[in-house]
Scaffold this motif. Structure first.
Motif, PDB file in Angstrom:
ATOM      1  N   UNK A 138      -7.729  11.214   1.570  1.00 28.59           N
ATOM      2  CA  UNK A 138      -8.740  11.542   0.565  1.00 28.59           C
ATOM      3  C   UNK A 138      -8.310  11.190  -0.854  1.00 28.59           C
ATOM      4  N   UNK A 139      -7.028  11.040  -1.095  1.00 28.10           N
ATOM      5  CA  UNK A 139      -6.549  10.731  -2.440  1.00 28.10           C
ATOM      6  C   UNK A 139      -7.005   9.349  -2.888  1.00 28.10           C
ATOM      7  N   UNK A 140      -7.081   8.475  -1.973  1.00 27.49           N
ATOM      8  CA  UNK A 140      -7.494   7.108  -2.318  1.00 27.49           C
ATOM      9  C   UNK A 140      -6.278   6.222  -2.504  1.00 27.49           C
ATOM     10  N   UNK A 141      -6.521   5.011  -2.923  1.00 22.25           N
ATOM     11  CA  UNK A 141      -5.438   4.066  -3.079  1.00 22.25           C
ATOM     12  C   UNK A 141      -5.267   3.255  -1.812  1.00 22.25           C
ATOM     13  N   UNK A 142      -4.310   2.400  -1.822  1.00 24.85           N
ATOM     14  CA  UNK A 142      -4.088   1.520  -0.679  1.00 24.85           C
ATOM     15  C   UNK A 142      -3.043   2.132   0.241  1.00 24.85           C
ATOM     16  N   UNK A 143      -3.407   2.205   1.527  1.00 28.33           N
ATOM     17  CA  UNK A 143      -2.507   2.760   2.529  1.00 28.33           C
ATOM     18  C   UNK A 143      -2.105   1.632   3.449  1.00 28.33           C
ATOM     19  N   UNK A 144      -0.808   1.554   3.722  1.00 27.92           N
ATOM     20  CA  UNK A 144      -0.334   0.468   4.572  1.00 27.92           C
ATOM     21  C   UNK A 144       0.461   1.033   5.738  1.00 27.92           C
ATOM     22  N   UNK A 145       0.513   0.210   6.784  1.00 31.29           N
ATOM     23  CA  UNK A 145       1.309   0.522   7.961  1.00 31.29           C
ATOM     24  C   UNK A 145       2.098  -0.728   8.322  1.00 31.29           C
ATOM     25  N   UNK A 146       3.182  -0.533   9.048  1.00 27.95           N
ATOM     26  CA  UNK A 146       3.994  -1.666   9.500  1.00 27.95           C
ATOM     27  C   UNK A 146       3.531  -2.021  10.916  1.00 27.95           C
ATOM     28  N   UNK A 147       3.175  -3.296  11.126  1.00 33.35           N
ATOM     29  CA  UNK A 147       2.711  -3.718  12.454  1.00 33.35           C
ATOM     30  C   UNK A 147       3.901  -4.033  13.355  1.00 33.35           C
ATOM     31  N   UNK A 148       3.615  -4.484  14.590  1.00 31.73           N
ATOM     32  CA  UNK A 148       4.666  -4.760  15.574  1.00 31.73           C
ATOM     33  C   UNK A 148       5.607  -5.873  15.124  1.00 31.73           C
ATOM     34  N   UNK A 149       5.114  -6.783  14.324  1.00 32.18           N
ATOM     35  CA  UNK A 149       5.936  -7.898  13.850  1.00 32.18           C
ATOM     36  C   UNK A 149       6.807  -7.495  12.668  1.00 32.18           C
ATOM     37  N   UNK A 150       6.645  -6.255  12.208  1.00 28.25           N
ATOM     38  CA  UNK A 150       7.452  -5.791  11.098  1.00 28.25           C
ATOM     39  C   UNK A 150       6.829  -6.114   9.755  1.00 28.25           C
ATOM     40  N   UNK A 151       5.565  -6.570   9.752  1.00 27.82           N
ATOM     41  CA  UNK A 151       4.878  -6.914   8.504  1.00 27.82           C
ATOM     42  C   UNK A 151       4.010  -5.750   8.045  1.00 27.82           C
ATOM     43  N   UNK A 152       3.827  -5.700   6.755  1.00 23.91           N
ATOM     44  CA  UNK A 152       3.010  -4.631   6.181  1.00 23.91           C
ATOM     45  C   UNK A 152       1.542  -5.032   6.281  1.00 23.91           C
ATOM     46  N   UNK A 153       0.715  -4.082   6.785  1.00 22.39           N
ATOM     47  CA  UNK A 153      -0.727  -4.281   6.873  1.00 22.39           C
ATOM     48  C   UNK A 153      -1.409  -3.172   6.098  1.00 22.39           C
ATOM     49  N   UNK A 154      -2.400  -3.537   5.295  1.00 20.38           N
ATOM     50  CA  UNK A 154      -3.164  -2.531   4.570  1.00 20.38           C
ATOM     51  C   UNK A 154      -4.382  -2.147   5.390  1.00 20.38           C
ATOM     52  N   UNK A 155      -4.716  -0.848   5.341  1.00 24.40           N
ATOM     53  CA  UNK A 155      -5.857  -0.361   6.101  1.00 24.40           C
ATOM     54  C   UNK A 155      -7.158  -0.769   5.433  1.00 24.40           C
ATOM     55  N   UNK A 156      -8.147  -1.094   6.267  1.00 25.59           N
ATOM     56  CA  UNK A 156      -9.466  -1.452   5.750  1.00 25.59           C
ATOM     57  C   UNK A 156     -10.219  -0.174   5.404  1.00 25.59           C
ATOM     58  N   UNK A 157     -11.405  -0.341   4.785  1.00 25.53           N
ATOM     59  CA  UNK A 157     -12.225   0.811   4.445  1.00 25.53           C
ATOM     60  C   UNK A 157     -12.635   1.570   5.710  1.00 25.53           C
TER      61      UNK A 157
END
Length: 176
Positions: A138-157
């Motif tokens: 709820x705070x907002x901003x960009x949230x990211x997760x690390x995928x299986x390849x070890x790369x950072x992915x940002x979550x979509x809306x």
């Protein structure tokens, strides 16, 4: 008429208050009071009114049919009156059996209480985690997760909306 009834009640009051109360400490150190004597292996005090009777280390005496004078008139010596059998029948069950049942019931209650405490602790931890996740979504901003390849992915809306809804469901489930 009312005065006579009141006088009769006042006269009978001491007879009702003559029950014997026992005081002892259980294995956890908690002081217990009861009108039923504790198991014979526990040190106890019998409380009669304001007079405290110290325990002798002997098991409780067996109830004699009638009272001591009745027992003496039946050619029993005072020594034979004071000797209590190991097990005293009380309505079909012995006092030792009743003590074992009370001990077993106490153990079951303690295990149940421990299980409830553990469940409550897990629920509280889940509640805190769900609240933290809800704040993040709820705070907002960009949230990211690390995928299986070890790369950072940002979550979509859509992922953010789904995460916020899931976090709200978790808060509702664990925090009530």
């Amino acid at each position: 008429m009312l005065a006579r009834l009141l006088l009769l009640c006042l006269a009978l009051l001491p007879l009702m208050a003559s029950a014997e109360i026992y005081k002892w400490k259980d294995k956890d150190g908690v002081t217990r009071y009861s009108d039923v004597p504790p198991p014979s292996n526990i040190k106890q005090e019998a409380i009669q009114g304001k007079k405290v009777v110290k325990p002798t280390g002997q098991p409780a005496l067996a109830p004699v049919a009638g009272d001591i004078t009745t027992a003496i008139t039946k050619n029993k010596t005072p020594d034979s009156i004071n000797k209590a059998p190991d097990k005293v029948k009380d309505g079909g069950a012995t006092q030792d059996d009743a003590a074992k049942k009370r001990a077993h019931d106490a153990e079951v209650q303690k295990a149940t209480d421990q299980q409830k405490q553990a469940e409550l602790k897990v629920k509280q931890e889940n509640c805190m985690a769900a609240k933290k996740n809800l704040v993040i979504y709820t705070t907002g901003g960009r949230i990211s997760k690390i995928n299986d390849a070890g790369e950072r992915e940002y979550l979509s809306e859509e992922d953010l909306a789904r995460g916020k809804a899931d976090s709200q469901k978790d808060v509702d489930a664990y925090c009530n």
